[in-house]
Motif scaffolding. Structure first.
Motif, PDB file in Angstrom:
ATOM      1  N   ARG A 131      51.818  25.544  56.447  1.00 27.41           N
ATOM      2  CA  ARG A 131      52.422  24.848  55.837  1.00 27.41           C
ATOM      3  C   ARG A 131      53.223  25.323  54.835  1.00 27.41           C
ATOM      4  N   GLY A 132      51.988  26.370  53.840  1.00 26.16           N
ATOM      5  CA  GLY A 132      52.156  26.203  52.232  1.00 26.16           C
ATOM      6  C   GLY A 132      50.684  25.866  51.675  1.00 26.16           C
ATOM      7  N   TRP A 133      50.248  24.430  52.649  1.00 29.07           N
ATOM      8  CA  TRP A 133      48.880  23.825  51.793  1.00 29.07           C
ATOM      9  C   TRP A 133      48.983  23.498  53.101  1.00 29.07           C
ATOM     10  N   ALA A 134      47.099  22.944  53.196  1.00 29.13           N
ATOM     11  CA  ALA A 134      46.830  22.288  53.834  1.00 29.13           C
ATOM     12  C   ALA A 134      45.728  21.843  53.274  1.00 29.13           C
ATOM     13  N   ILE A 135      44.789  20.248  53.252  1.00 28.07           N
ATOM     14  CA  ILE A 135      43.569  19.884  53.185  1.00 28.07           C
ATOM     15  C   ILE A 135      42.622  19.195  54.011  1.00 28.07           C
ATOM     16  N   ASN A 136      41.534  20.057  54.285  1.00 25.27           N
ATOM     17  CA  ASN A 136      39.734  19.763  54.684  1.00 25.27           C
ATOM     18  C   ASN A 136      39.311  18.093  53.833  1.00 25.27           C
ATOM     19  N   ILE A 137      39.794  17.135  54.957  1.00 24.71           N
ATOM     20  CA  ILE A 137      38.990  15.755  53.947  1.00 24.71           C
ATOM     21  C   ILE A 137      37.390  16.363  54.091  1.00 24.71           C
ATOM     22  N   GLY A 138      36.338  17.208  54.633  1.00 21.09           N
ATOM     23  CA  GLY A 138      35.565  17.274  54.832  1.00 21.09           C
ATOM     24  C   GLY A 138      35.230  18.586  54.278  1.00 21.09           C
ATOM     25  N   GLY A 139      34.341  19.518  54.265  1.00 20.42           N
ATOM     26  CA  GLY A 139      34.445  20.499  54.555  1.00 20.42           C
ATOM     27  C   GLY A 139      33.642  20.951  52.736  1.00 20.42           C
ATOM     28  N   GLY A 140      33.405  21.969  52.527  1.00 22.02           N
ATOM     29  CA  GLY A 140      33.100  23.120  51.408  1.00 22.02           C
ATOM     30  C   GLY A 140      31.513  23.100  51.097  1.00 22.02           C
ATOM     31  N   PHE A 141      30.875  24.191  52.227  1.00 23.89           N
ATOM     32  CA  PHE A 141      29.480  24.086  52.381  1.00 23.89           C
ATOM     33  C   PHE A 141      28.826  25.424  51.991  1.00 23.89           C
ATOM     34  N   HIS A 142      30.103  25.320  50.255  1.00 24.81           N
ATOM     35  CA  HIS A 142      29.419  26.807  49.822  1.00 24.81           C
ATOM     36  C   HIS A 142      28.588  27.145  49.772  1.00 24.81           C
ATOM     37  N   HIS A 143      26.722  26.475  49.460  1.00 24.40           N
ATOM     38  CA  HIS A 143      26.174  27.555  49.385  1.00 24.40           C
ATOM     39  C   HIS A 143      25.443  27.989  50.939  1.00 24.40           C
ATOM     40  N   CYS A 144      26.009  27.708  52.082  1.00 27.56           N
ATOM     41  CA  CYS A 144      25.326  28.148  53.249  1.00 27.56           C
ATOM     42  C   CYS A 144      26.254  29.816  53.727  1.00 27.56           C
ATOM     43  N   SER A 145      25.169  30.985  53.748  1.00 31.37           N
ATOM     44  CA  SER A 145      25.914  32.249  53.841  1.00 31.37           C
ATOM     45  C   SER A 145      25.425  32.083  55.163  1.00 31.37           C
ATOM     46  N   SER A 146      25.540  34.122  55.963  1.00 26.63           N
ATOM     47  CA  SER A 146      25.818  34.642  57.326  1.00 26.63           C
ATOM     48  C   SER A 146      24.364  33.779  57.843  1.00 26.63           C
ATOM     49  N   GLU A 147      23.417  34.152  56.630  1.00 28.00           N
ATOM     50  CA  GLU A 147      22.031  33.834  57.429  1.00 28.00           C
ATOM     51  C   GLU A 147      20.978  32.913  56.911  1.00 28.00           C
ATOM     52  N   ARG A 148      21.639  31.761  56.271  1.00 28.39           N
ATOM     53  CA  ARG A 148      20.631  30.955  55.412  1.00 28.39           C
ATOM     54  C   ARG A 148      21.659  29.439  54.857  1.00 28.39           C
ATOM     55  N   GLY A 149      21.415  28.269  55.053  1.00 25.91           N
ATOM     56  CA  GLY A 149      21.815  27.401  54.321  1.00 25.91           C
ATOM     57  C   GLY A 149      21.264  26.911  53.333  1.00 25.91           C
ATOM     58  N   GLY A 150      21.277  25.712  53.015  1.00 31.23           N
ATOM     59  CA  GLY A 150      20.547  24.967  52.146  1.00 31.23           C
ATOM     60  C   GLY A 150      21.668  23.736  51.159  1.00 31.23           C
ATOM     61  N   GLY A 151      21.433  23.313  50.367  1.00 29.04           N
ATOM     62  CA  GLY A 151      22.150  21.876  49.141  1.00 29.04           C
ATOM     63  C   GLY A 151      22.825  21.524  50.508  1.00 29.04           C
TER      64      GLY A 151
END
Length: 343
Positions: A131-151
């Motif tokens: 569509r050219g754009w999209a919005i997830n009203i949630g998400g954005g868990f930018h402190h989590c990587s493949s092997e560890r979570g946090g924040g």
């Protein structure tokens, strides 16, 4: 060969490319009140958009839960197994009482909402291309990587959305992450540290969590802010550096981490951006992306005040009023190189 997934499917053109589920919201015996994050903000955003008659339940895309196979596209089995221990989830979510809960409850009441939001981000990635754009009203868990979570981040939804696109959508081979949450996005940075296909721009308060020096090596355009940075300086830097980032490389998709913890008074962000400044920030990012015909996926990420839900909704309404988002299908256009040079 990529495994089958339920997260990529045809969406009716009558739907907005806005992804949400009531299952995003975390409510369980009041435990959610023990974390500064408003764990019901996603539903509040949707209610504000409904009240403004922008959407109805029938015109948004219902998120689906990311399965274990979906998560394994990025996460290790070892990491996912760790989430079967309540004390690990308590540490990641920073809600100590989770420690004493049976993990079956933790899976259902805490981790399932996060898996729903993760599925929503992956789905929105495909919608952005279509569509050219999209919005997830949630998400954005930018402190989590493949092997560890946090924040408060248990799943690496940004990394997953990009890896899904690279593996499953023809013509998508480069991505730019524009991370404008107040905190450094160390999760996706660790995941893409040695991946030249992903360009990362990160604007954050230099003095707060996570201070991950190792992850910073992945940032191609790093803008570190001081305590109390205000609208004028902030918006000038955002506009200058978004244009600069897209001049350096033209991606096939932008993942925009639109945290509202930059808001003045946020207990964790430490910046001093007004509600109008946040709305203008999102307008700047979408204006630049849309003018260059680059698909953009927005996720809502952090924000630790009750008023952030209203601001997110007002920003989406502003994007619509300005014609930067619409319901109609937006085919990917051939970029005029002169436009890029002029921006």
């Amino acid at each position: 060969m990529a495994l089958p997934t339920q997260l990529y499917f045809d969406v009716s053109p009558t739907c907005w490319p806005i992804v949400y589920s009531a299952d995003y919201n975390i409510t369980f015996m009041g435990l959610e009140k023990m974390h500064p994050f408003d764990s019901g903000k996603w539903g509040k955003v949707i209610n504000f958009l409904r009240d403004a008659t922008l959407i109805t339940d029938d015109t948004i895309v219902a998120a689906r839960e990311a399965t274990e196979d979906d998560l394994l596209v990025v996460h290790t089995r070892r990491y996912l197994s760790k989430l079967k221990w309540s004390y690990v989830v308590a540490t990641i979510t920073e809600i100590p009482p989770v420690l004493v809960l049976p993990n079956c409850l933790v899976q259902r009441k805490v981790l399932k909402p996060l898996r729903m939001q993760t599925g929503g981000t992956i789905m929105a990635g495909k919608l952005a291309i279509d569509r050219g754009w999209a919005i997830n009203i949630g998400g954005g868990f930018h402190h989590c990587s493949s092997e560890r979570g946090g924040g408060f981040c248990a799943y690496a939804d940004i990394t997953l959305a990009i890896k899904f696109l690279f593996e499953r959508v023809e013509g998508v081979s480069k991505a730019t992450i524009i991370d404008l949450d107040a905190h450094q996005g160390n999760g996706h940075e660790r995941d893409f540290l040695d991946d030249d296909r992903v360009y990362i721009m990160d604007v954050y308060n230099r003095y707060i969590y996570p201070g991950d020096g190792f992850a910073k090596r992945a940032i191609k355009r790093k803008i570190e802010l001081d305590w109390g940075t205000e609208d004028a300086e902030y918006l000038d830097k955002v506009e200058t550096h978004v244009k600069g980032a897209l001049n350096e490389t033209r991606p096939d998709v932008i993942i925009y981490n639109a945290g509202t913890d930059i808001l003045d008074g946020d207990p964790l962000g430490g910046l001093a951006i007004s509600p109008q400044g946040i709305i203008k920030r999102d307008e700047i990012v979408f204006t630049i992306a849309r003018s260059r015909c680059i698909p953009i996926l927005m996720v809502t990420s952090g924000g630790y005040q009750k008023r952030t839900a209203r601001i997110i909704a007002d920003s989406i309404l502003n994007l619509h009023n300005l014609g930067l988002i619409d319901k109609s299908l937006a085919a990917r256009e051939t970029q005029n190189p002169m436009v890029e040079l002029m921006m």
